[in-house]
Design an enzyme around this catalytic site. Structure first.
Site, PDB file in Angstrom:
ATOM      1  N   ASN A   1       0.849  -1.188   0.000  1.00 47.16           N
ATOM      2  CA  ASN A   1       0.000   0.000   0.000  1.00 47.16           C
ATOM      3  C   ASN A   1       0.889   1.244   0.000  1.00 47.16           C
ATOM      4  O   ASN A   1       1.876   1.300   0.736  1.00 47.16           O
ATOM      5  CB  ASN A   1      -0.906  -0.005   1.230  1.00 47.16           C
ATOM      6  CG  ASN A   1      -1.895  -1.163   1.213  1.00 47.16           C
ATOM      7  OD1 ASN A   1      -2.347  -1.570   0.144  1.00 47.16           O
ATOM      8  ND2 ASN A   1      -2.219  -1.695   2.371  1.00 47.16           N
TER       9      ASN A   1
ATOM     10  N   HIS B   1       6.405  -1.677   3.532  1.00 44.74           N
ATOM     11  CA  HIS B   1       6.157  -3.054   3.959  1.00 44.74           C
ATOM     12  C   HIS B   1       5.335  -3.760   2.899  1.00 44.74           C
ATOM     13  O   HIS B   1       4.512  -3.156   2.218  1.00 44.74           O
ATOM     14  CB  HIS B   1       5.437  -3.089   5.309  1.00 44.74           C
ATOM     15  CG  HIS B   1       4.226  -2.215   5.396  1.00 44.74           C
ATOM     16  ND1 HIS B   1       4.316  -0.848   5.564  1.00 44.74           N
ATOM     17  CD2 HIS B   1       2.912  -2.496   5.322  1.00 44.74           C
ATOM     18  CE1 HIS B   1       3.088  -0.333   5.604  1.00 44.74           C
ATOM     19  NE2 HIS B   1       2.220  -1.318   5.445  1.00 44.74           N
TER      20      HIS B   1
END
Ligand code: AMP
Length: 148
Positions: A121, A134
């Site tokens: 994201n 991440h």
């Protein structure tokens, strides 16, 4: 001029510079990247606990605290890159390593046969909530597409 005044002026100059470059400005990201550690940096530095499933000198993988699938692991670089949009050419090898290790971890968790999803994201519309790059590793059920 008081010390606090000069601090505010420096912040304002930085704000202007970032927005004039046409990038999304994220105060949380700016604050954490300059003033403190993200929660993921603290996990990498073992300052707060996490259920770690893999680590080496470049990346760390740990179970998501709020799993969205039977298996939900986050793979993070130890280097504090806020998001993929801010990764540099010099991060090429690190990002390649992160992806290959994410697939290796997924296989190790038994997701190799039925499949899994890797998600990164980026920014507000991307649903990013922690400004430390991440990669989500999701599996253990059939995932829908398109995402909401
Ligand atoms: P994102 O929304 O892509 O930024 O993902 C952040 C993820 O981090 C979410 O899925 C959270 O559930 C997860 N998360 C936040 N804090 C922790 C933590 N301390 N340990 C494990 N996962 C966390």
């Amino acid at each position: 001029m008081r010390c606090a005044d000069s601090f505010l002026i420096i912040i304002n100059v930085k704000l202007f510079h970032v927005s004039s470059a046409g990038n999304d400005f994220n105060f949380a990201s700016f604050f954490f990247s300059t003033m403190g550690k993200t929660i993921f940096q603290k996990i990498c530095d073992k300052e707060i606990p996490a259920d770690i499933v893999y680590e080496d000198d470049q990346v760390l993988a740990f179970r998501d605290a709020s799993p969205q699938a039977p298996t939900h692991v986050l793979m993070v670089p130890r280097k504090s890159i806020p998001r993929v949009n801010e990764a540099k050419d010099e991060d090429k090898l690190l990002l390649g390593h992160l992806l290959l290790k994410a697939a290796e971890v997924a296989r190790g968790l038994g997701l190799g046969e039925n499949g899994f999803r890797l998600v990164i994201n980026n920014g507000q519309d991307g649903g990013e909530s922690v400004p430390h790059l991440h990669c989500h590793i999701l599996g253990g059920r059939s995932l829908q597409w398109p995402p909401g």
